[in-house]
Design a protein around this motif. Structure first.
Motif, PDB file in Angstrom:
ATOM      1  N   GLY A  40      77.581 108.962 -74.540  1.00 49.76           N
ATOM      2  CA  GLY A  40      77.566 108.263 -73.260  1.00 49.76           C
ATOM      3  C   GLY A  40      77.049 109.112 -72.128  1.00 49.76           C
ATOM      4  N   ASN A  41      76.532 110.308 -72.455  1.00 48.00           N
ATOM      5  CA  ASN A  41      76.026 111.235 -71.433  1.00 48.00           C
ATOM      6  C   ASN A  41      74.542 110.983 -71.216  1.00 48.00           C
ATOM      7  OD1 ASN A  41      75.323 113.429 -69.839  1.00 48.00           O
ATOM      8  ND2 ASN A  41      76.773 114.795 -70.878  1.00 48.00           N
ATOM      9  N   ASN A  42      74.129 110.826 -69.961  1.00 51.17           N
ATOM     10  CA  ASN A  42      72.722 110.552 -69.687  1.00 51.17           C
ATOM     11  C   ASN A  42      71.970 111.764 -69.169  1.00 51.17           C
ATOM     12  OD1 ASN A  42      73.845 110.763 -67.175  1.00 51.17           O
ATOM     13  ND2 ASN A  42      73.188 108.747 -66.449  1.00 51.17           N
ATOM     14  N   LYS A  43      72.508 112.958 -69.384  1.00 50.56           N
ATOM     15  CA  LYS A  43      71.815 114.186 -68.992  1.00 50.56           C
ATOM     16  C   LYS A  43      70.818 114.585 -70.068  1.00 50.56           C
ATOM     17  CE  LYS A  43      75.638 116.086 -66.252  1.00 50.56           C
ATOM     18  NZ  LYS A  43      76.572 117.242 -66.101  1.00 50.56           N
ATOM     19  N   LEU A  44      69.941 115.553 -69.725  1.00 47.14           N
ATOM     20  CA  LEU A  44      68.983 116.056 -70.702  1.00 47.14           C
ATOM     21  C   LEU A  44      69.740 116.642 -71.884  1.00 47.14           C
ATOM     22  CD1 LEU A  44      66.135 116.741 -71.625  1.00 47.14           C
ATOM     23  CD2 LEU A  44      66.254 118.847 -70.263  1.00 47.14           C
ATOM     24  N   LEU A  61      68.978 101.091 -77.171  1.00 44.49           N
ATOM     25  CA  LEU A  61      70.032 102.070 -76.904  1.00 44.49           C
ATOM     26  C   LEU A  61      70.100 102.516 -75.448  1.00 44.49           C
ATOM     27  CD1 LEU A  61      69.700 104.408 -80.038  1.00 44.49           C
ATOM     28  CD2 LEU A  61      71.372 102.592 -79.640  1.00 44.49           C
ATOM     29  N   GLY A  62      69.069 102.231 -74.676  1.00 48.43           N
ATOM     30  CA  GLY A  62      69.061 102.692 -73.288  1.00 48.43           C
ATOM     31  C   GLY A  62      68.841 104.184 -73.160  1.00 48.43           C
ATOM     32  N   ILE A  63      68.262 104.800 -74.188  1.00 50.16           N
ATOM     33  CA  ILE A  63      67.971 106.246 -74.174  1.00 50.16           C
ATOM     34  C   ILE A  63      66.487 106.427 -73.903  1.00 50.16           C
ATOM     35  CG2 ILE A  63      67.932 108.358 -75.563  1.00 50.16           C
ATOM     36  CD1 ILE A  63      70.315 107.202 -77.133  1.00 50.16           C
ATOM     37  N   SER A  64      66.157 107.319 -72.969  1.00 51.90           N
ATOM     38  CA  SER A  64      64.761 107.508 -72.577  1.00 51.90           C
ATOM     39  C   SER A  64      64.240 108.879 -73.001  1.00 51.90           C
ATOM     40  CB  SER A  64      64.600 107.350 -71.060  1.00 51.90           C
ATOM     41  OG  SER A  64      65.384 108.307 -70.378  1.00 51.90           O
ATOM     42  N   SER A  65      62.927 108.947 -73.138  1.00 51.15           N
ATOM     43  CA  SER A  65      62.267 110.219 -73.472  1.00 51.15           C
ATOM     44  C   SER A  65      61.029 110.383 -72.607  1.00 51.15           C
ATOM     45  CB  SER A  65      61.876 110.249 -74.950  1.00 51.15           C
ATOM     46  OG  SER A  65      60.931 109.230 -75.237  1.00 51.15           O
ATOM     47  N   ILE A  66      60.594 111.637 -72.469  1.00 54.45           N
ATOM     48  CA  ILE A  66      59.422 111.958 -71.648  1.00 54.45           C
ATOM     49  C   ILE A  66      58.512 112.884 -72.441  1.00 54.45           C
ATOM     50  CG2 ILE A  66      58.573 113.072 -69.552  1.00 54.45           C
ATOM     51  CD1 ILE A  66      61.284 112.515 -68.284  1.00 54.45           C
ATOM     52  N   PRO A  67      57.214 112.551 -72.570  1.00 56.79           N
ATOM     53  CA  PRO A  67      56.278 113.491 -73.184  1.00 56.79           C
ATOM     54  C   PRO A  67      55.688 114.426 -72.132  1.00 56.79           C
ATOM     55  CG  PRO A  67      55.191 111.389 -72.857  1.00 56.79           C
ATOM     56  CD  PRO A  67      56.596 111.239 -72.311  1.00 56.79           C
ATOM     57  N   ILE A  68      55.680 115.701 -72.422  1.00 64.77           N
ATOM     58  CA  ILE A  68      55.146 116.704 -71.500  1.00 64.77           C
ATOM     59  C   ILE A  68      54.041 117.459 -72.229  1.00 64.77           C
ATOM     60  CG2 ILE A  68      55.651 118.748 -70.111  1.00 64.77           C
ATOM     61  CD1 ILE A  68      57.100 116.294 -69.123  1.00 64.77           C
ATOM     62  N   GLN A 105      52.895 112.888 -62.531  1.00 68.72           N
ATOM     63  CA  GLN A 105      53.725 111.896 -63.212  1.00 68.72           C
ATOM     64  C   GLN A 105      54.783 112.560 -64.085  1.00 68.72           C
ATOM     65  OE1 GLN A 105      50.749 109.596 -65.270  1.00 68.72           O
ATOM     66  NE2 GLN A 105      50.574 108.079 -63.625  1.00 68.72           N
ATOM     67  N   GLN A 106      54.405 113.631 -64.757  1.00 70.64           N
ATOM     68  CA  GLN A 106      55.342 114.342 -65.623  1.00 70.64           C
ATOM     69  C   GLN A 106      56.455 114.985 -64.796  1.00 70.64           C
ATOM     70  OE1 GLN A 106      52.952 117.034 -67.964  1.00 70.64           O
ATOM     71  NE2 GLN A 106      52.107 115.405 -69.227  1.00 70.64           N
ATOM     72  N   LYS A 107      56.094 115.602 -63.699  1.00 72.30           N
ATOM     73  CA  LYS A 107      57.110 116.236 -62.846  1.00 72.30           C
ATOM     74  C   LYS A 107      58.071 115.194 -62.265  1.00 72.30           C
ATOM     75  CE  LYS A 107      54.264 118.619 -60.196  1.00 72.30           C
ATOM     76  NZ  LYS A 107      53.805 119.547 -59.136  1.00 72.30           N
ATOM     77  N   LYS A 108      57.516 114.041 -61.846  1.00 70.20           N
ATOM     78  CA  LYS A 108      58.359 112.991 -61.273  1.00 70.20           C
ATOM     79  C   LYS A 108      59.305 112.429 -62.333  1.00 70.20           C
ATOM     80  CE  LYS A 108      58.143 108.699 -58.617  1.00 70.20           C
ATOM     81  NZ  LYS A 108      57.249 107.686 -57.977  1.00 70.20           N
ATOM     82  N   ALA A 109      58.789 112.280 -63.560  1.00 71.00           N
ATOM     83  CA  ALA A 109      59.618 111.755 -64.644  1.00 71.00           C
ATOM     84  C   ALA A 109      60.780 112.693 -64.942  1.00 71.00           C
ATOM     85  CB  ALA A 109      58.762 111.555 -65.894  1.00 71.00           C
ATOM     86  N   LEU A 110      60.519 113.995 -64.867  1.00 73.70           N
ATOM     87  CA  LEU A 110      61.593 114.966 -65.108  1.00 73.70           C
ATOM     88  C   LEU A 110      62.661 114.883 -64.026  1.00 73.70           C
ATOM     89  CD1 LEU A 110      59.554 118.077 -66.314  1.00 73.70           C
ATOM     90  CD2 LEU A 110      61.183 116.759 -67.648  1.00 73.70           C
ATOM     91  N   ALA A 142      65.799 112.122 -68.118  1.00 70.53           N
ATOM     92  CA  ALA A 142      65.654 111.551 -69.452  1.00 70.53           C
ATOM     93  C   ALA A 142      66.533 112.348 -70.391  1.00 70.53           C
ATOM     94  CB  ALA A 142      64.197 111.594 -69.920  1.00 70.53           C
ATOM     95  N   GLU A 143      66.972 111.698 -71.442  1.00 71.39           N
ATOM     96  CA  GLU A 143      67.831 112.391 -72.410  1.00 71.39           C
ATOM     97  C   GLU A 143      67.032 113.287 -73.357  1.00 71.39           C
ATOM     98  OE1 GLU A 143      70.044 108.743 -71.106  1.00 71.39           O
ATOM     99  OE2 GLU A 143      67.989 109.168 -71.751  1.00 71.39           O
ATOM    100  N   ILE A 144      65.775 112.933 -73.609  1.00 72.53           N
ATOM    101  CA  ILE A 144      64.949 113.680 -74.564  1.00 72.53           C
ATOM    102  C   ILE A 144      63.607 114.028 -73.926  1.00 72.53           C
ATOM    103  CG2 ILE A 144      63.880 113.648 -76.849  1.00 72.53           C
ATOM    104  CD1 ILE A 144      65.887 111.503 -77.659  1.00 72.53           C
TER     105      ILE A 144
END
Length: 432
Positions: A49-53, A79-86, A97-102, A106-108
């Motif tokens: 239930g943690n939404n931190k990285l 699942l409501g879990i998000s990821s970001i490609p860097i 866009q990558q910096k803003k997304a961070l 996102a969890e992953i």
């Protein structure tokens, strides 16, 4: 998504990851390694239930990073879990866009080492909550010289974490490196250096001057829906593309292309808008395209493990496929090492009718091989089905490998049927 049973690597790796142990996992390409680490990670995050990285996944190339991110989105859709490609290679807009997304969170995070280090140096990431570090295609990252970058990244991470290393091969340098970042890891090895059972493998002994015509001949024999041709350098890729585009629906994929162009070409290939892709080893890993029917090694790969990765682009998820390798005299030793690694003799094919005789190459083992084309007739030249005439050349003395010729009895062509599998009902493939 059509998954009914786990593949062997998933069956063995998922329980270890759920227990929180460090892991070194090695399995051939096309066996579902990506799902083997994504599924337990998503399970843990959804229960916490943690939404931190929570998880950092490192990949050697931008294509693989994008693909892993897409697979996470598919698995985590409900699942409501998000990821970001860097990853690098984009313009300033992509960077912002990558910096803003961070900053959004996102969890992953799925990243290439170079771009991630740039973000860490700029203070744009807080990794204090990280619980999992995944290294995908670790052997490829070592080959690309990322070992120092990975160690730098590890210094930013909490010491109390689970570290998992996935690889298709396990050379000594990987094992030595793993000891620097893993703690008492469990080890799983499945069919290291082996190719999938559904791949029909064959080779042609050729001179370099025969390769272009042979490629055109092979492609003209069947209306292939998806073919990858591997060449050793981007200059060869460009030259072969220039030749083939006159006759076939083909695109070139190499490091000189901008990221936007590479993504556009790969998307077209996945959607069957482009049927033939000519590229370097940049597409031998991390490209998951269902239904690739044929892989042609225009040049024999220098590293036997690269052969496994190239051939692994076909016969994925227990499907069937063909792999054909061109071997010239100077590459005979490379080919012998490939056969030693995969533990089998690859079928020798005689050049099609109308081609001059190729070089005589020895077999690494005793045993027969099955030709699937008629032997060549010296001095005779014919048109292939696409209407391209093979150029006539005066017979010239050819250098020979200082070994006996492989004799091939006139048997029927090798069977292309795959070994029956309990995973045959899977409709999708999730892999590195």
């Amino acid at each position: 998504m059509g998954f009914e049973q786990p593949t062997p690597i998933q069956e063995k790796a998922i329980p270890v990851m759920l227990e929180g142990k460090d892991l070194i996992a090695c399995a051939q390409t096309g066996t579902g390694k990506t799902a083997a680490f994504i599924l337990p990670i998503l399970n843990k995050i959804s229960k916490s239930g943690n939404n931190k990285l929570n998880t950092l996944i490192l990949a050697p190339t931008r294509e693989l990073a994008i693909q892993i991110d897409q697979q996470i989105q598919g698995f985590a859709y409900f699942l409501g879990i998000s990821s970001i490609p860097i990853y690098g290679g984009g313009d300033g807009i992509v960077w912002e866009q990558q910096k803003k997304a961070l900053e959004t969170g996102a969890e992953i995070v799925v990243a290439t080492p170079g771009r991630l280090i740039a973000l860490l140096a700029g203070g744009k990431m807080d990794l204090s909550s990280l619980e999992h570090l995944i290294l995908d295609e670790a052997d490829r990252m070592m080959d690309m010289g990322f070992s120092d970058d990975i160690l730098k990244i590890v210094n930013y991470l909490p010491k109390d974490r689970q570290t998992v290393l996935f690889s298709a091969t396990m050379p000594p340098k990987i094992r030595q490196f793993s000891m620097k970042i893993l703690r008492n890891p469990e080890e799983i090895s499945i069919a290291i250096g082996k190719t999938a059972a559904g791949v029909t493998q064959a080779m042609y002994a050729v001179y370099d001057t025969q390769k272009e015509e042979l490629v055109k001949y092979i492609l003209s024999q069947k209306n292939y829906e998806a073919v990858i041709i591997f060449a050793s350098t981007k200059d060869k890729v460009k030259a072969l593309f220039k030749t083939l585009k006159k006759h076939f629906d083909v695109e070139a994929f190499h490091s000189d292309l901008e990221q936007v162009e590479r993504e556009k070409i790969m998307s077209a290939f996945k959607n069957k808008a482009v049927k033939i892709l000519v590229g370097t080893d940049i597409i031998s890993r991390g490209i998951d395209v269902v239904g690739i029917e044929l892989v042609i090694n225009y040049d024999t790969p220098g590293d036997p493990e690269d052969y496994v990765h190239r051939v692994g682009r076909t016969a994925r998820a227990d499907m069937e496929g063909e792999a054909i390798t061109f071997v010239n005299p100077k590459d005979a030793y490379k080919f012998q090492r490939i056969e030693e690694l995969i533990g089998m003799e690859i079928s020798r094919l005689s050049l099609p009718e109308g081609f001059e005789s190729g070089p005589e190459l020895k077999s690494s083992k005793t045993g027969s091989s099955s030709p699937s084309h008629k032997k060549s007739s010296k001095g005779k030249f014919s048109k292939n089905k696409s209407g391209n005439k093979h150029p006539k050349e005066e017979p010239k003395p050819r250098p020979k490998i200082d070994t006996p010729e492989v004799k091939t009895p006139p048997t029927s062509p090798p069977s292309t049927s795959a070994i029956p599998s309990k995973y045959g009902k899977r409709r999708n493939v999730i892999d590195d």
